[in-house]
Each structure stands twice: as structure tokens, then as C-alpha cells.
Design a protein around this motif. Sequence first.
Motif, PDB file in Angstrom:
ATOM      1  N   ALA A  69      70.722  63.225  14.422  1.00 10.70           N
ATOM      2  CA  ALA A  69      71.080  64.419  15.185  1.00 10.70           C
ATOM      3  C   ALA A  69      71.295  64.031  16.642  1.00 10.70           C
ATOM      4  CB  ALA A  69      69.970  65.462  15.097  1.00 10.70           C
ATOM      5  N   PRO A  70      72.219  64.691  17.325  1.00  4.40           N
ATOM      6  CA  PRO A  70      72.427  64.403  18.754  1.00  4.40           C
ATOM      7  C   PRO A  70      71.204  64.819  19.584  1.00  4.40           C
ATOM      8  CG  PRO A  70      74.282  65.628  17.811  1.00  4.40           C
ATOM      9  CD  PRO A  70      73.186  65.654  16.804  1.00  4.40           C
ATOM     10  N   LEU A  71      70.720  63.911  20.391  1.00  2.00           N
ATOM     11  CA  LEU A  71      69.568  64.205  21.242  1.00  2.00           C
ATOM     12  C   LEU A  71      69.790  65.424  22.127  1.00  2.00           C
ATOM     13  CD1 LEU A  71      66.732  63.561  22.256  1.00  2.00           C
ATOM     14  CD2 LEU A  71      67.775  61.909  23.850  1.00  2.00           C
ATOM     15  N   PRO A  72      70.960  65.596  22.757  1.00  2.00           N
ATOM     16  CA  PRO A  72      71.139  66.785  23.604  1.00  2.00           C
ATOM     17  C   PRO A  72      70.898  68.094  22.838  1.00  2.00           C
ATOM     18  CG  PRO A  72      72.875  65.206  24.031  1.00  2.00           C
ATOM     19  CD  PRO A  72      72.121  64.696  22.837  1.00  2.00           C
ATOM     20  N   GLU A  73      71.325  68.144  21.589  1.00  2.00           N
ATOM     21  CA  GLU A  73      71.104  69.364  20.801  1.00  2.00           C
ATOM     22  C   GLU A  73      69.616  69.594  20.556  1.00  2.00           C
ATOM     23  OE1 GLU A  73      73.552  69.509  17.286  1.00  2.00           O
ATOM     24  OE2 GLU A  73      75.402  69.355  18.459  1.00  2.00           O
ATOM     25  N   LEU A  74      68.885  68.521  20.268  1.00  2.00           N
ATOM     26  CA  LEU A  74      67.436  68.666  20.080  1.00  2.00           C
ATOM     27  C   LEU A  74      66.759  69.127  21.370  1.00  2.00           C
ATOM     28  CD1 LEU A  74      66.611  65.520  17.903  1.00  2.00           C
ATOM     29  CD2 LEU A  74      66.415  67.922  17.213  1.00  2.00           C
ATOM     30  N   LEU A  75      67.206  68.591  22.506  1.00  2.00           N
ATOM     31  CA  LEU A  75      66.625  68.995  23.790  1.00  2.00           C
ATOM     32  C   LEU A  75      66.842  70.478  24.057  1.00  2.00           C
ATOM     33  CD1 LEU A  75      67.691  65.906  25.928  1.00  2.00           C
ATOM     34  CD2 LEU A  75      65.366  66.482  25.182  1.00  2.00           C
ATOM     35  N   ALA A  83      71.493  74.976  27.313  1.00  2.00           N
ATOM     36  CA  ALA A  83      72.770  74.538  26.734  1.00  2.00           C
ATOM     37  C   ALA A  83      73.843  74.442  27.815  1.00  2.00           C
ATOM     38  CB  ALA A  83      73.203  75.497  25.623  1.00  2.00           C
ATOM     39  N   GLU A  84      73.891  75.412  28.708  1.00  2.39           N
ATOM     40  CA  GLU A  84      74.898  75.433  29.766  1.00  2.39           C
ATOM     41  C   GLU A  84      74.793  74.209  30.680  1.00  2.39           C
ATOM     42  OE1 GLU A  84      72.375  78.519  30.158  1.00  2.39           O
ATOM     43  OE2 GLU A  84      73.247  78.486  28.154  1.00  2.39           O
ATOM     44  N   ASP A  85      73.561  73.739  30.884  1.00  7.39           N
ATOM     45  CA  ASP A  85      73.355  72.572  31.750  1.00  7.39           C
ATOM     46  C   ASP A  85      73.962  71.305  31.150  1.00  7.39           C
ATOM     47  OD1 ASP A  85      71.996  74.228  33.489  1.00  7.39           O
ATOM     48  OD2 ASP A  85      70.011  73.631  32.764  1.00  7.39           O
ATOM     49  N   PRO A  92      72.888  74.887  19.737  1.00  4.12           N
ATOM     50  CA  PRO A  92      73.373  74.428  18.435  1.00  4.12           C
ATOM     51  C   PRO A  92      72.692  75.185  17.304  1.00  4.12           C
ATOM     52  CG  PRO A  92      71.916  72.805  19.406  1.00  4.12           C
ATOM     53  CD  PRO A  92      72.121  73.873  20.433  1.00  4.12           C
ATOM     54  N   GLU A  93      73.394  75.258  16.179  1.00  6.54           N
ATOM     55  CA  GLU A  93      72.828  75.889  14.991  1.00  6.54           C
ATOM     56  C   GLU A  93      72.570  74.819  13.951  1.00  6.54           C
ATOM     57  OE1 GLU A  93      75.058  79.199  13.558  1.00  6.54           O
ATOM     58  OE2 GLU A  93      75.320  80.021  15.568  1.00  6.54           O
TER      59      GLU A  93
END
Length: 148
Positions: A69-75, A83-85, A92-93
Amino acid sequence: MSTTWGPAAGAALRAYVLQHAANADAGLQRVADISRATGTKPSVYSKWFAGTEQPSVSSLEKLAPVIKAPLPELLVLACRVRAEDLGMESAPEAPEVLGHPLARELDAMLAEDSPLTAAERSEIEGFFDRYLEPYRRAMKTKSRRRAS
């Protein structure tokens, strides 16, 4: 999605993690499997998914490659960043789980690293080849009809 950590955020993270794990093709069907793969106690995941304990960034960094999974989505899901940042339009869903659970389990059973012997795997393959032959013939006939 809220940027506040709590039960709703924990539930969203749970769905995301479990569905990514199922799609990761690594035999990660349960929290215990993910726990073993990451070296994190199952009780930690229980706290995350209940929303009582927020995952640390370092824990998410360990988890991301395991479940692919992409780390940014987990964060974002762990409410560590908005999310906007990160330039995302929304949080993410959870992905759709790919394939049928039985097909994923069969793939795991027939894999080279399966605990089954080569003879057992061959026997299972032979059974399914015989069982699926009528279906395969019907599908070939159907595709020939469409082509003509």
C-alpha cells in the motif's frame, strides 16, 4: 473523512489494511498474518482498528511494503496528515478485494513455498484440471460462437 483519530478512523484503516493485505498475494488473510509479517503484536492492530491508539509513522512505514500500500495513503487514513496536504482530493478508500477468497487460497496452496509437497500440489492440480474440463470446453464453444 475526519482528520481526528477515533473509532471511525480506526475502522476505515482496518478495512483499507485488510483489503490491501488480501490483494498483496502474500497469504495475508488475517490480522495475525499481518502481525507476523510486520513484527507488530496483534494487540497493537486491535487498538488501531478500534481507534483507541493511533499508529505511529514508523509502524506505518513497516506496514506499507508488507501490504503493498502507498505510505501516503496510510498516513492519511491514520490521521497523521491531511489528504489535501499531500495533494489528494480526498482520503483513500479501501480497494476492492481482487478475486474470490477460495481462488486466493488455492493459489497459496499451489505456490512453490506452500507447506504441501510437490506430489500433493500435483494431485490437487490434476483434480481441478479434471473438474474444470467441462467448463473449459463450454467456454471455448461459447467464444467460437461469438467469433463467427
